[in-house]
Motif scaffolding. Sequence first.
Motif, mmCIF file in Angstrom:
data_model
loop_
_atom_site.group_PDB
_atom_site.id
_atom_site.type_symbol
_atom_site.label_atom_id
_atom_site.label_comp_id
_atom_site.label_asym_id
_atom_site.label_seq_id
_atom_site.Cartn_x
_atom_site.Cartn_y
_atom_site.Cartn_z
ATOM 1 N N ALA A 21 0.827 -1.209 0.000
ATOM 2 C CA ALA A 21 0.000 0.000 0.000
ATOM 3 C C ALA A 21 0.857 1.254 0.000
ATOM 4 O O ALA A 21 0.606 2.201 -0.763
ATOM 5 C CB ALA A 21 -0.931 -0.003 1.214
ATOM 6 N N ALA A 22 1.885 1.285 0.845
ATOM 7 C CA ALA A 22 2.763 2.459 0.913
ATOM 8 C C ALA A 22 3.487 2.672 -0.409
ATOM 9 O O ALA A 22 3.595 3.808 -0.898
ATOM 10 C CB ALA A 22 3.771 2.287 2.048
ATOM 11 N N ARG A 23 3.963 1.595 -0.993
ATOM 12 C CA ARG A 23 4.659 1.703 -2.271
ATOM 13 C C ARG A 23 3.721 2.192 -3.377
ATOM 14 O O ARG A 23 4.085 3.039 -4.200
ATOM 15 C CB ARG A 23 5.260 0.344 -2.650
ATOM 16 N N ASP A 53 -7.564 -2.291 1.306
ATOM 17 C CA ASP A 53 -7.943 -1.814 2.642
ATOM 18 C C ASP A 53 -6.830 -0.961 3.249
ATOM 19 O O ASP A 53 -7.093 0.085 3.864
ATOM 20 C CB ASP A 53 -8.217 -3.006 3.568
ATOM 21 N N ALA A 54 -5.589 -1.423 3.071
ATOM 22 C CA ALA A 54 -4.448 -0.689 3.634
ATOM 23 C C ALA A 54 -4.258 0.651 2.938
ATOM 24 O O ALA A 54 -3.895 1.648 3.577
ATOM 25 C CB ALA A 54 -3.182 -1.530 3.532
ATOM 26 N N ILE A 55 -4.496 0.707 1.634
ATOM 27 C CA ILE A 55 -4.426 1.981 0.914
ATOM 28 C C ILE A 55 -5.485 2.935 1.462
ATOM 29 O O ILE A 55 -5.207 4.108 1.750
ATOM 30 C CB ILE A 55 -4.617 1.760 -0.595
ATOM 31 N N PRO A 59 -3.268 7.668 5.707
ATOM 32 C CA PRO A 59 -3.472 9.115 5.528
ATOM 33 C C PRO A 59 -2.903 9.629 4.215
ATOM 34 O O PRO A 59 -3.375 10.633 3.679
ATOM 35 C CB PRO A 59 -2.731 9.717 6.729
ATOM 36 N N ALA A 60 -1.912 8.917 3.678
ATOM 37 C CA ALA A 60 -1.273 9.345 2.430
ATOM 38 C C ALA A 60 -2.199 9.216 1.227
ATOM 39 O O ALA A 60 -1.913 9.762 0.163
ATOM 40 C CB ALA A 60 0.004 8.546 2.190
ATOM 41 N N HIS A 98 -14.173 5.052 -0.800
ATOM 42 C CA HIS A 98 -13.585 5.909 0.236
ATOM 43 C C HIS A 98 -12.663 6.994 -0.326
ATOM 44 O O HIS A 98 -12.091 7.770 0.438
ATOM 45 C CB HIS A 98 -12.805 5.053 1.234
ATOM 46 N N VAL A 99 -12.509 7.033 -1.648
ATOM 47 C CA VAL A 99 -11.644 8.032 -2.268
ATOM 48 C C VAL A 99 -12.414 8.684 -3.417
ATOM 49 O O VAL A 99 -13.324 8.078 -3.995
ATOM 50 C CB VAL A 99 -10.326 7.413 -2.785
#
Length: 272
Positions: A21-23, A53-55, A59-60, A98-99
Amino acid sequence: MTTDRRVLVHPDRAALAASVAARFLTKVIDLIEDEGEAHIVLTGGSVGIEVLDAIAGSPARNSIDWSRVHVWWGDERWLPRDDDERNEKQAREALLDHVPVDEAKVHPFPASDAGLSLEEAAAAYEAELRAAAREGEKHPVFAITFLGVGPDGHIASLFPERDGPTVTTIGVIAVHDSPKPPPERLSLTLPLINTSERIWLVLAGGDKAPALGLALAGASPADVPVAGVLGRKRTVFFIDQAASAEVPEALVMPTSYWTGAMDQKDWMPGGS
């Protein structure tokens, strides 16, 4: 343009989902800045949905201009639009609801209650791909394609000992004989998947280790479909420790997993 395969091993599923997700968030921000938009292909499966889900939980996520993201799917179950087993519905519940995506840029496969035959639905998705492509092209440039991998080595809805993995055309196929329910599905072909700039395969669990080991050892895609996956720029297997039992040591990256605090050059030579 060079391409290669790398394996990134994570201690467990939670670390795997958080790292991918972070990547993803960092990469999509860069892609939009450089190219103005990003075409992303999503996958189903439990680990794939955990990544979404992690994305959504990061907050990013608010750093991405979601209106510039096109969302596609690698495959879909031939079920009614509101069926809980559709990859589209699961992805919407995990992330897309959610986005602030532009619904005109969300491209689900047709559903079984859309009034089309399975073959007509495959043709309709090919037409949608052409409509979103650059002039003279038949499909958009997929910046990142997510894939899950089954214990039998299947990807999307391309299963071993079926015709799907051996189709040589770039396009969308109707699948009538899936060994997993439901038997009818829609799927991108392997040649179309392999036009992706980056293919990120996300898998967890010891039951995936044999198929992954065979794929990395050069098995036939007809027998182990994941063996045929190769992105144009990079192919990365994001896996947990349990799935790594049969991975050749030479393919495992020295850094176990990436987090947003790490410099990209330290995580993967040449970026991803």
